[in-house]
Design an enzyme around this catalytic site. Structure first.
Site, PDB file in Angstrom:
ATOM      1  N   CYS A 220      43.530  48.556  39.298  1.00 36.44           N
ATOM      2  CA  CYS A 220      44.773  48.200  39.983  1.00 36.44           C
ATOM      3  C   CYS A 220      45.942  49.039  39.468  1.00 36.44           C
ATOM      4  O   CYS A 220      46.003  50.224  39.720  1.00 36.44           O
ATOM      5  CB  CYS A 220      45.026  46.692  39.849  1.00 36.44           C
ATOM      6  SG  CYS A 220      46.199  46.062  41.054  1.00 36.44           S
TER       7      CYS A 220
ATOM      8  N   HIS B 273      39.753  43.888  41.160  1.00 37.77           N
ATOM      9  CA  HIS B 273      39.747  43.454  39.761  1.00 37.77           C
ATOM     10  C   HIS B 273      38.377  42.946  39.335  1.00 37.77           C
ATOM     11  O   HIS B 273      38.147  41.728  39.360  1.00 37.77           O
ATOM     12  CB  HIS B 273      40.751  42.317  39.573  1.00 37.77           C
ATOM     13  CG  HIS B 273      42.179  42.755  39.592  1.00 37.77           C
ATOM     14  ND1 HIS B 273      42.855  43.162  38.474  1.00 37.77           N
ATOM     15  CD2 HIS B 273      43.060  42.876  40.613  1.00 37.77           C
ATOM     16  CE1 HIS B 273      44.101  43.500  38.783  1.00 37.77           C
ATOM     17  NE2 HIS B 273      44.249  43.337  40.095  1.00 37.77           N
TER      18      HIS B 273
ATOM     19  N   GLU C 237      37.323  42.477  36.455  1.00 38.72           N
ATOM     20  CA  GLU C 237      37.439  41.581  35.285  1.00 38.72           C
ATOM     21  C   GLU C 237      37.731  40.135  35.709  1.00 38.72           C
ATOM     22  O   GLU C 237      37.535  39.212  34.941  1.00 38.72           O
ATOM     23  CB  GLU C 237      38.501  42.110  34.308  1.00 38.72           C
ATOM     24  CG  GLU C 237      39.955  41.782  34.648  1.00 38.72           C
ATOM     25  CD  GLU C 237      40.532  42.648  35.768  1.00 38.72           C
ATOM     26  OE1 GLU C 237      39.763  43.375  36.427  1.00 38.72           O
ATOM     27  OE2 GLU C 237      41.754  42.572  35.989  1.00 38.72           O
TER      28      GLU C 237
END
Lengths: 90, 232
Positions: free
Chosen positions: B88, B205, B207
């Site tokens: 990002c 994302h 994560e």
């Protein structure tokens, strides 16, 4: 001392979603002749130098390395000789 | 042997702790935060540039973070073949640092988009996808206002020719169409690598999609692929 006035503009080939959205506002206001709205950046600063050539060099460096992204933006600037008021001097 | 992971923290990073948590607690890697004013990468094997709003997104996203002292070390590390992942805002920083080609524009819709999307793996033969098959679809969230990736025709041709497009936005069954593109990015591009294949930038994302407690864990596939293949 110089005052620099920098205009950072996106290349015409690069989409400007913000300009398009703002233009929709013009239509909502009843203005039907507005075309090609582009939102660009105007940046002002002073250059603490008495030599125009070196001041221009520094402004070019500032513009090309940080203020504009040369992949999508062009910049132009004007340098105006300027005397800072006493209280604003460093 | 597990790789050492360094998560860079810029002023305004806000996904740094998520990345740290995933690598440390879920993937069991030695993980360190790296403050942006330092230059020591602490012997990291993987550098993560996390999501967030570094320097408030002032001027252009990633434009100021790119000149943080740590970025000199990151650029040096990347140019020597070190593994760097920009997520990002991290992707935006990689573009500004010219470690990856192209630029990021405001989302076509002008809206901040925060939702789960589907990603098709376009190139399954990279450090980041070797353990995933090409064509596999991953469910991973996006959260950004400026993820509208753009590159000129020449750059795009180069990206395609060198198989640098790793992820594209798609439907859950892998159909790649503008309808599944959350931000208007050119050719539905969601993630790319550099020519040497050691730097990945992606808007979604992974994560945030690693802890099974959250009901999704596809992001692990990307990180596990790096961990399993980085020393090969």
């Amino acid at each position: 001392m110089f005052k620099a006035k920098v205009l950072v503009k996106r290349r015409p080939s690069i989409l400007d979603p913000q300009g398009k959205a703002v233009e929709k506002g013009a239509v909502l206001l009843g203005m039907n002749n507005i075309r090609d709205t582009r939102i660009d950046k105007y940046i002002e600063f002073s250059v603490d130098s008495n030599d125009r050539v070196s001041a221009e060099k520094e402004v070019n460096e500032y513009c090309s390395k940080l203020l504009a992204n040369p992949i999508m933006e062009d910049y132009e600037f004007t340098l105006i000789e300027w005397k800072a008021p006493e209280k604003e001097k460093r | 042997m597990k790789p050492r992971v360094g998560v860079v923290v810029f002023p305004g990073s806000n996904c740094d702790h998520d990345a740290y948590y995933v690598f440390k607690k879920i993937l069991d890697c030695d993980t360190e935060f790296l403050w942006h004013k330092t230059t020591d990468l602490k012997n990291s094997d993987i550098i993560i540039l996390p999501g967030g709003f570094s320097y408030g997104d002032y001027l252009r996203t990633g434009a100021i973070a790119r000149f943080s002292p740590i970025m000199n070390s990151v650029i040096d590390f990347a140019e020597k073949g070190g593994c760097v992942v920009g997520i990002c805002n991290g992707f935006q920083i990689l573009l500004e640092a010219r470690l990856l080609p192209g630029v990021m524009l405001r989302n076509k819709s002008l809206q901040f988009v925060c939702k789960d999307i589907y990603l098709s793996v376009i190139n399954g033969n990279t450090l980041f996808t070797r353990d995933i098959n090409s064509g596999k679809v991953l469910k991973i969230p996006v959260a950004h206002g400026e993820g509208n990736y753009f590159a000129d025709d020449l750059t795009l041709k180069d990206l395609e020719k060198n198989r640098q497009v790793v992820f594209r936005y798609s439907s859950s069954d892998g159909t790649i169409d503008e309808a599944y593109n959350p931000n208007g990015s050119i050719k539905n591009i969601a993630g790319i690598i550099n020519k040497n294949g050691n730097i990945l930038g992606l808007m979604p994302h992974p994560e945030r999609s690693c802890d099974p407690v959250l009901g999704k864990a596809d992001g692990q596939l990307i990180f596990r692929s790096i961990i399993n293949n980085i020393f090969n």
